[in-house]
Design an enzyme around this catalytic site. Structure first.
Site, PDB file in Angstrom:
ATOM      1  N   GLY A  11       1.098  -1.394   0.342  1.00 17.66           N
ATOM      2  CA  GLY A  11      -0.283   0.086  -0.208  1.00 17.66           C
ATOM      3  C   GLY A  11       0.717   1.197   0.006  1.00 17.66           C
ATOM      4  N   ARG A  72       1.135  -5.159  -5.102  1.00 19.80           N
ATOM      5  CA  ARG A  72       1.376  -6.254  -3.762  1.00 19.80           C
ATOM      6  C   ARG A  72       1.323  -7.162  -4.998  1.00 19.80           C
ATOM      7  NH1 ARG A  72      -3.095  -3.576  -0.606  1.00 19.80           N
ATOM      8  NH2 ARG A  72      -1.772  -2.861   0.781  1.00 19.80           N
ATOM      9  N   ASP A 103       5.859  -4.442   5.958  1.00 26.14           N
ATOM     10  CA  ASP A 103       6.786  -6.522   6.294  1.00 26.14           C
ATOM     11  C   ASP A 103       6.265  -7.107   4.903  1.00 26.14           C
ATOM     12  OD1 ASP A 103       3.783  -5.942   6.491  1.00 26.14           O
ATOM     13  OD2 ASP A 103       3.811  -7.644   8.673  1.00 26.14           O
ATOM     14  N   THR A 126       4.516   2.674   5.392  1.00 30.70           N
ATOM     15  CA  THR A 126       3.119   2.264   5.123  1.00 30.70           C
ATOM     16  C   THR A 126       2.764   2.926   6.428  1.00 30.70           C
ATOM     17  OG1 THR A 126       1.594   0.456   6.037  1.00 30.70           O
ATOM     18  CG2 THR A 126       4.310   0.668   7.370  1.00 30.70           C
ATOM     19  N   ASP A 128       0.518   2.118   8.379  1.00 29.99           N
ATOM     20  CA  ASP A 128      -0.228   1.113   9.632  1.00 29.99           C
ATOM     21  C   ASP A 128       0.673   1.655  10.967  1.00 29.99           C
ATOM     22  OD1 ASP A 128      -2.227   0.808   8.032  1.00 29.99           O
ATOM     23  OD2 ASP A 128      -1.702  -1.701   6.976  1.00 29.99           O
ATOM     24  N   ASP A 130       3.268  -0.155  11.190  1.00 29.33           N
ATOM     25  CA  ASP A 130       2.954  -2.250  11.929  1.00 29.33           C
ATOM     26  C   ASP A 130       3.994  -2.837  12.307  1.00 29.33           C
ATOM     27  OD1 ASP A 130       2.883  -2.029   9.369  1.00 29.33           O
ATOM     28  OD2 ASP A 130       1.186  -3.877   9.128  1.00 29.33           O
ATOM     29  N   ARG A 172      -5.063  -2.082   9.644  1.00 29.63           N
ATOM     30  CA  ARG A 172      -5.021  -3.608   9.263  1.00 29.63           C
ATOM     31  C   ARG A 172      -4.443  -3.990  10.314  1.00 29.63           C
ATOM     32  NH1 ARG A 172      -3.283  -6.210   4.535  1.00 29.63           N
ATOM     33  NH2 ARG A 172      -2.470  -4.228   3.727  1.00 29.63           N
TER      34      ARG A 172
END
Ligand code: F6P
Length: 320
Positions: A11, A72, A103, A126, A128, A130, A172
């Site tokens: 993304g 992706r 990741d 990203t 996120d 994360d 996410r």
């Protein structure tokens, strides 16, 4: 080292362009050539790449999205796809690769490095936030600011109409965006996947506020915790409150990057080039306690990323 490649994968996130710019400028400064690979690993497999010069990255530091496009890549998950990518590594004379993404993209890069030996460096990009191994990812700050701006606007109308609003944010499987935006936006309730919640608890909180004369309320829900529509439906059923929903969706992914994201992107992009020049082969870069760091990709990805639950409790205390 003469020629490196750079791609954006997964993304998109605001600040990816600033990072591409940093990679290209830093590399050119040191006399390297840079190939820009299109559409993430798909361009790697298809040999869709273009030389990037100083001018190719002019006027992009402030733009959201990614000039290289992103994807992706399903093909890169297959050994055949990676074998084709390796053909292009040889054909285009790529001697090192900077992967700006999440990741999943790092995992792909790491597997490719193990199979074909191409030195790779991952740069966390990203919204996120994360990715283990870094305190912050490129794009998170902008996404949080975008969400806060939306919360501010919704708060105006929520107050005027004395309504309950559920605002669903991205992230996410993690609640980083929800926690940061909820705390900064003064949300009365924040729902994140890292912290179990019950509708009884949420409604009890709402009713308590109501009894005190507080007739509006903002609930920020991370997409990984629950769907905004479902949360609103359950609250309405139990309390009878006029409950509206706003799903912020992909607007959180766009927009001009904040200064913090541009600075992070610039520092991490430049560091990635330095690592390749130093002969490192399978690293990711990150920011830890304000310092740029380099870690082994596999070590970093084996760590678990955890959210600050003290901050979560604080948000609860400040919004009673
Ligand atoms: O990883 C970034 C992200 O925006 C997540 O927050 C979200 O769950 C997902 O991507 C959405 O993916 P897509 O753009 O493919 O709909």
């Amino acid at each position: 080292l003469q020629r490196i490649g750079v791609l954006t994968s997964g993304g998109d996130s605001p600040g990816m362009n600033a990072c591409i710019r940093a990679v290209v400028r830093k590399a050119v400064y040191h006399g390297l050539e840079v190939m820009g690979i299109k559409r993430g690993f798909n361009g790697f497999i298809e040999g869709d790449m273009v030389p990037l010069h100083l001018g190719s990255v002019a006027d992009i530091i402030h733009r959201g999205g990614t000039i290289l496009h992103t994807a992706r890549s399903v093909q890169f998950l297959n050994p055949e796809g990676r074998a084709r990518a390796n053909e292009n590594v040889k054909r285009f004379g790529i001697q090192g690769l900077v992967v700006i993404g999440g990741d999943g993209s790092f995992r792909g890069a790491s597997i490719f490095n193990r199979e074909y030996g191409l030195p790779v460096v991952g740069v966390p990009g990203t919204i996120d936030n994360d990715i283990p191994g870094t305190d912050q990812t490129i794009g998170f700050d902008t996404a949080v600011n975008t969400a806060v701006e939306a919360i501010n606007k919704i708060r105006d109308t929520a107050t005027s109409h004395e309504r309950t609003f559920v605002i669903e944010v991205m992230g996410r499987n993690f609640g980083f965006i929800a926690l940061a935006a909820g705390l900064a936006g003064g949300a009365e309730t924040i729902l994140i996947p890292e912290r179990p919640f019950s509708y009884d608890e949420i409604c009890e909180r709402l009713m308590r506020g109501y009894r005190r004369g507080k007739l509006h309320s903002i609930i920020v829900v991370a997409e990984g915790a629950a769907g905004g529509l479902e949360v609103a439906r359950k609250i309405k059923e139990r309390t009878g409150f006029d409950t509206k929903v706003t799903i912020l969706g992909h607007l959180q992914r766009g927009g001009t990057p904040t200064a913090a994201d541009r600075i992070l992107a610039s520092c991490l992009g430049a560091k990635a080039v330095e690592l390749l020049m130093a002969g490192e082969t399978r690293k990711m870069v990150g920011i830890k306690a304000g310092k740029v760091v380099a870690l082994d990709i596999e070590d970093a990805l084996s760590q678990t990323r955890s959210i600050d639950l003290d901050m979560y409790s604080l948000a609860g205390i400040l919004s009673i």
